[in-house]
Design a protein around this motif. Structure first.
Motif, PDB file in Angstrom:
ATOM      1  N   SER A 191       0.812  -1.226   0.000  1.00 24.24           N
ATOM      2  CA  SER A 191       0.000   0.000   0.000  1.00 24.24           C
ATOM      3  C   SER A 191       0.846   1.276   0.000  1.00 24.24           C
ATOM      4  O   SER A 191       0.355   2.337  -0.352  1.00 24.24           O
ATOM      5  CB  SER A 191      -0.963   0.011   1.183  1.00 24.24           C
ATOM      6  OG  SER A 191      -0.253   0.119   2.389  1.00 24.24           O
ATOM      7  N   LYS A 192       2.086   1.197   0.411  1.00 22.42           N
ATOM      8  CA  LYS A 192       3.024   2.322   0.374  1.00 22.42           C
ATOM      9  C   LYS A 192       2.453   3.604   0.975  1.00 22.42           C
ATOM     10  O   LYS A 192       2.490   4.668   0.388  1.00 22.42           O
ATOM     11  CB  LYS A 192       3.487   2.569  -1.059  1.00 22.42           C
ATOM     12  CG  LYS A 192       4.214   1.389  -1.650  1.00 22.42           C
ATOM     13  CD  LYS A 192       4.617   1.649  -3.068  1.00 22.42           C
ATOM     14  CE  LYS A 192       5.233   0.385  -3.640  1.00 22.42           C
ATOM     15  NZ  LYS A 192       5.522   0.473  -5.037  1.00 22.42           N
ATOM     16  N   GLY A 193       1.869   3.502   2.139  1.00 23.52           N
ATOM     17  CA  GLY A 193       1.382   4.676   2.847  1.00 23.52           C
ATOM     18  C   GLY A 193       0.045   5.211   2.377  1.00 23.52           C
ATOM     19  O   GLY A 193      -0.349   6.299   2.758  1.00 23.52           O
ATOM     20  N   LYS A 194      -0.674   4.462   1.552  1.00 24.79           N
ATOM     21  CA  LYS A 194      -1.993   4.900   1.091  1.00 24.79           C
ATOM     22  C   LYS A 194      -3.012   4.801   2.222  1.00 24.79           C
ATOM     23  O   LYS A 194      -2.887   3.971   3.114  1.00 24.79           O
ATOM     24  CB  LYS A 194      -2.485   4.031  -0.065  1.00 24.79           C
ATOM     25  CG  LYS A 194      -1.782   4.256  -1.364  1.00 24.79           C
ATOM     26  CD  LYS A 194      -2.440   3.403  -2.430  1.00 24.79           C
ATOM     27  CE  LYS A 194      -1.704   3.479  -3.741  1.00 24.79           C
ATOM     28  NZ  LYS A 194      -2.305   2.574  -4.731  1.00 24.79           N
ATOM     29  N   ALA A 195      -4.004   5.644   2.124  1.00 24.70           N
ATOM     30  CA  ALA A 195      -5.105   5.598   3.090  1.00 24.70           C
ATOM     31  C   ALA A 195      -6.313   4.944   2.430  1.00 24.70           C
ATOM     32  O   ALA A 195      -6.487   5.006   1.218  1.00 24.70           O
ATOM     33  CB  ALA A 195      -5.467   6.992   3.564  1.00 24.70           C
ATOM     34  N   GLY A 196      -7.132   4.309   3.255  1.00 20.97           N
ATOM     35  CA  GLY A 196      -8.367   3.703   2.778  1.00 20.97           C
ATOM     36  C   GLY A 196      -9.489   4.032   3.739  1.00 20.97           C
ATOM     37  O   GLY A 196      -9.251   4.376   4.903  1.00 20.97           O
ATOM     38  N   ARG A 197     -10.696   3.939   3.256  1.00 19.92           N
ATOM     39  CA  ARG A 197     -11.865   4.207   4.089  1.00 19.92           C
ATOM     40  C   ARG A 197     -12.259   2.911   4.801  1.00 19.92           C
ATOM     41  O   ARG A 197     -12.466   1.894   4.177  1.00 19.92           O
ATOM     42  CB  ARG A 197     -13.004   4.722   3.228  1.00 19.92           C
ATOM     43  CG  ARG A 197     -14.229   5.087   4.052  1.00 19.92           C
ATOM     44  CD  ARG A 197     -15.290   5.660   3.189  1.00 19.92           C
ATOM     45  NE  ARG A 197     -14.989   7.079   3.028  1.00 19.92           N
ATOM     46  CZ  ARG A 197     -15.752   7.929   2.384  1.00 19.92           C
ATOM     47  NH1 ARG A 197     -16.840   7.524   1.776  1.00 19.92           N
ATOM     48  NH2 ARG A 197     -15.427   9.199   2.310  1.00 19.92           N
ATOM     49  N   PHE A 198     -12.371   3.000   6.111  1.00 25.58           N
ATOM     50  CA  PHE A 198     -12.757   1.864   6.936  1.00 25.58           C
ATOM     51  C   PHE A 198     -14.160   2.108   7.485  1.00 25.58           C
ATOM     52  O   PHE A 198     -14.463   3.196   7.973  1.00 25.58           O
ATOM     53  CB  PHE A 198     -11.764   1.670   8.080  1.00 25.58           C
ATOM     54  CG  PHE A 198     -10.465   1.061   7.628  1.00 25.58           C
ATOM     55  CD1 PHE A 198     -10.196  -0.274   7.882  1.00 25.58           C
ATOM     56  CD2 PHE A 198      -9.530   1.810   6.935  1.00 25.58           C
ATOM     57  CE1 PHE A 198      -9.012  -0.848   7.456  1.00 25.58           C
ATOM     58  CE2 PHE A 198      -8.344   1.247   6.507  1.00 25.58           C
ATOM     59  CZ  PHE A 198      -8.079  -0.087   6.763  1.00 25.58           C
TER      60      PHE A 198
END
Length: 99
Positions: A72-79
């Motif tokens: 993911s290399k520091g990506k953000a995702g919606r949880f």
């Protein structure tokens, strides 16, 4: 009030939305869309649509967090996580349909 509970109960009880709700209940933790889609065996895009609908009707909350996958290399995702509204609507819906 009765009509509102029935309307919201029917929104929540759509088969795919119900799978999402049950998956989040079972896991009892905020989950990323890819986890949810894999767990319920549905396409990610379809799950995304239903997550949005559930959140729009306040059955879910979401927040962005960093993904913990190595790629993911520091990506953000919606949880996503359930709100108390799920249990309240379900309880009221059952009470109404039982008469």
């Amino acid at each position: 009030m009765k009509e509102e509970v029935i309307r919201e109960g029917l929104i929540m009880l759509h088969p795919i939305r119900w799978k999402i709700i049950n998956a989040l209940k079972r896991e009892n933790r905020p989950m990323y869309i890819d986890e949810i889609a894999k767990l319920i065996g549905e396409d990610r895009r379809l799950v995304s649509f239903h997550l949005s609908t559930l959140e729009e009707h306040k059955f879910l909350n979401s927040e962005f967090k960093l993904l913990k996958k190595p790629q993911s290399k520091g990506k953000a995702g919606r949880f996503y996580e359930l709100t108390d509204k799920v249990d309240h609507v379900l309880k009221d819906f059952i009470r109404i349909i039982q008469g």
